[in-house]
Design a protein around this motif. Structure first.
Motif, mmCIF file in Angstrom:
data_model
loop_
_atom_site.group_PDB
_atom_site.id
_atom_site.type_symbol
_atom_site.label_atom_id
_atom_site.label_comp_id
_atom_site.label_asym_id
_atom_site.label_seq_id
_atom_site.Cartn_x
_atom_site.Cartn_y
_atom_site.Cartn_z
ATOM 1 N N SER A 100 0.830 -1.013 -0.135
ATOM 2 C CA SER A 100 0.061 0.023 -0.066
ATOM 3 C C SER A 100 0.866 1.625 0.147
ATOM 4 O O SER A 100 2.141 1.474 0.719
ATOM 5 C CB SER A 100 -0.589 -0.268 0.798
ATOM 6 O OG SER A 100 -1.663 1.235 1.085
ATOM 7 N N THR A 124 -6.974 1.226 2.093
ATOM 8 C CA THR A 124 -6.039 2.191 2.787
ATOM 9 C C THR A 124 -6.386 3.843 2.424
ATOM 10 O O THR A 124 -6.024 4.289 2.517
ATOM 11 C CB THR A 124 -4.574 1.589 2.880
ATOM 12 O OG1 THR A 124 -4.442 1.564 1.049
ATOM 13 C CG2 THR A 124 -4.077 0.928 3.429
ATOM 14 N N THR A 173 -3.032 -0.049 -4.001
ATOM 15 C CA THR A 173 -2.678 -1.091 -3.590
ATOM 16 C C THR A 173 -2.796 -2.314 -4.128
ATOM 17 O O THR A 173 -3.370 -2.310 -5.180
ATOM 18 C CB THR A 173 -3.886 -1.578 -2.509
ATOM 19 O OG1 THR A 173 -4.177 -0.203 -1.633
ATOM 20 C CG2 THR A 173 -3.529 -3.213 -1.312
ATOM 21 N N PHE A 228 -2.070 -0.969 8.178
ATOM 22 C CA PHE A 228 -2.847 -0.870 7.026
ATOM 23 C C PHE A 228 -3.377 -0.423 7.572
ATOM 24 O O PHE A 228 -4.318 1.068 6.705
ATOM 25 C CB PHE A 228 -2.854 -2.284 6.384
ATOM 26 C CG PHE A 228 -2.241 -2.665 5.561
ATOM 27 C CD1 PHE A 228 -1.221 -2.476 4.438
ATOM 28 C CD2 PHE A 228 -1.307 -3.594 6.411
ATOM 29 C CE1 PHE A 228 -0.737 -3.069 3.629
ATOM 30 C CE2 PHE A 228 0.783 -4.263 5.083
ATOM 31 C CZ PHE A 228 0.836 -4.155 4.389
ATOM 32 N N ARG A 234 -3.509 3.334 8.180
ATOM 33 C CA ARG A 234 -3.553 3.926 7.292
ATOM 34 C C ARG A 234 -5.419 3.958 6.545
ATOM 35 O O ARG A 234 -5.336 5.467 6.365
ATOM 36 C CB ARG A 234 -2.104 3.838 6.311
ATOM 37 C CG ARG A 234 -1.421 3.750 6.563
ATOM 38 C CD ARG A 234 -0.565 3.475 4.935
ATOM 39 N NE ARG A 234 1.013 3.768 5.297
ATOM 40 C CZ ARG A 234 1.987 3.473 4.588
ATOM 41 N NH1 ARG A 234 1.615 3.577 3.222
ATOM 42 N NH2 ARG A 234 3.037 4.444 4.821
ATOM 43 N N ALA A 235 -5.651 3.565 6.736
ATOM 44 C CA ALA A 235 -7.122 3.587 6.747
ATOM 45 C C ALA A 235 -7.875 4.269 7.779
ATOM 46 O O ALA A 235 -8.408 5.228 6.995
ATOM 47 C CB ALA A 235 -7.711 2.056 6.506
#
Length: 343
Positions: free
Chosen positions: A22, A82, A86, A118, A121-122
């Motif tokens: 990502s 995210t 990706t 991950f 970041r989302a």
């Protein structure tokens, strides 16, 4: 942000294993190590439509050696977990294949992701709020179907929706207090502060009440099976597990340590603690078992007092019952051996 990569599937061998990338260079990094088809070369994913699945090989750019066959899943931002570019490389699920795939991905320019990065970041990119980010871990760690159902509901925003009335009331009240403090000479419409606080309090009370049940389904509960020696605690454990987990003999003191096994109790992961019989003994090993039984009784959320149904309670049963009366938490009395003749 830098491009991160990690093995996204669990440890151990399996049919499929996934290495996820990502970040802004995810396409470029994957394009270096993924060769399309059986004989094709590197692929430029930016020239391929998003959300496509490609067949090919993972190749070590340094040596040209083929590491594994793989499927590449390409997902361009923002419609990803995210909200970043990706790539998911689905390899065979052997640990060596996955480690080698991750190695060449990192050598091509990605950075090894930190645990939970991950999902972080989302959250940072607005894909998930904090309650949903926490729900991801609950989904992954669900121990029963009911626990999974509750976690998926929170992932869909159920907890955030239940918190919304309290948040709205408090934000409105804060805005009113700020305005009243900053502009005391202006005619600011009055607000019922007590009513706003009561609304927030009711909403939060409902969430807290539900959280106790949610914690039970997520974390589970420990239940200690206690009683004097040879009342059938191990037999009861085996019956509840539907397997011969504990050794059962007619000899008192067979169980000398705490045996812990988990069952699904109406959707709650319940850990049953089969304890050594509590009573006076001169055997030093049995004495250690009794001490461990008492510690298990202290930490368990609930207890089952097992009695021998073939005879009347004796002093040793009453001694265990008195210990139970001194502790907090519910107690259930189980009359065991009802299938045997009464003495």
């Amino acid at each position: 942000m830098s491009t991160i990569a990690a093995i996204a599937t669990g440890a151990g061998a399996g049919g499929i294993g996934v290495v996820r990338l990502s970040g802004e260079d995810a396409a470029a990094v994957a394009g270096v190590v993924f060769h399309r088809g059986r004989r094709g070369g590197p692929v430029d994913l930016n020239q391929i439509a998003s959300h496509r699945l490609l067949y090919g090989r993972i190749v070590d750019p340094a040596t040209g050696a083929v590491i594994d066959e793989a499927l590449l899943g390409w997902m361009a931002r923002p419609h990803t977990y995210t909200r970043e570019d990706t790539v998911e490389l689905s390899c065979h699920g052997g640990p060596v294949s996955l480690r080698e795939t991750l190695r060449v991905v990192l050598a091509a320019g990605a950075r090894h992701a930190e645990p939970g990065e991950f999902t972080l970041r989302a959250f940072l990119n607005g894909r998930l709020d904090l309650t949903q980010a926490e729900a991801v871990l609950a989904v992954v760690g669900a121990k029963t179907g009911e626990g999974l159902r509750l976690a998926v509901a929170d992932l869909a925003g159920d907890l955030a929706r239940r918190l919304a009335p309290a948040r709205d009331a408090l934000v409105g009240l804060l805005a009113y207090l700020d305005a009243a403090a900053d502009f005391p000479d202006d005619e600011i419409p009055t607000s019922d502060v007590a009513a706003e606080l009561a609304t927030a309090e009711r909403a939060l009370a409902e969430v807290i009440a539900g959280s106790h049940a949610g914690l039970l389904y997520r974390e589970g509960v420990q239940i200690a099976l206690v009683g004097r020696p040879n009342v059938g605690k191990s037999s009861l454990l085996n019956a509840m597990l539907r397997t011969d987990r504990a050794i059962v003999t007619p000899i008192a003191g067979t169980t000398r340590d705490v045996i812990a096994e988990t069952i699904n109790l109406d959707g709650i992961p319940a850990t049953l603690l089969d304890t050594a019989g509590i009573g006076e003994t001169e055997d030093p090993i049995e004495r250690l078992g009794v001490e461990r039984s008492q510690r298990a009784l202290t930490t368990a959320a609930a207890a089952v007092l097992v009695l021998d149904g073939t005879s009347l309670p004796v002093d040793a049963d009453l001694a265990v019952a008195r210990r139970l009366a001194e502790r907090a938490g519910p107690v259930v009395i189980a009359i065991n051996k009802r299938d045997l003749p009464t003495r």
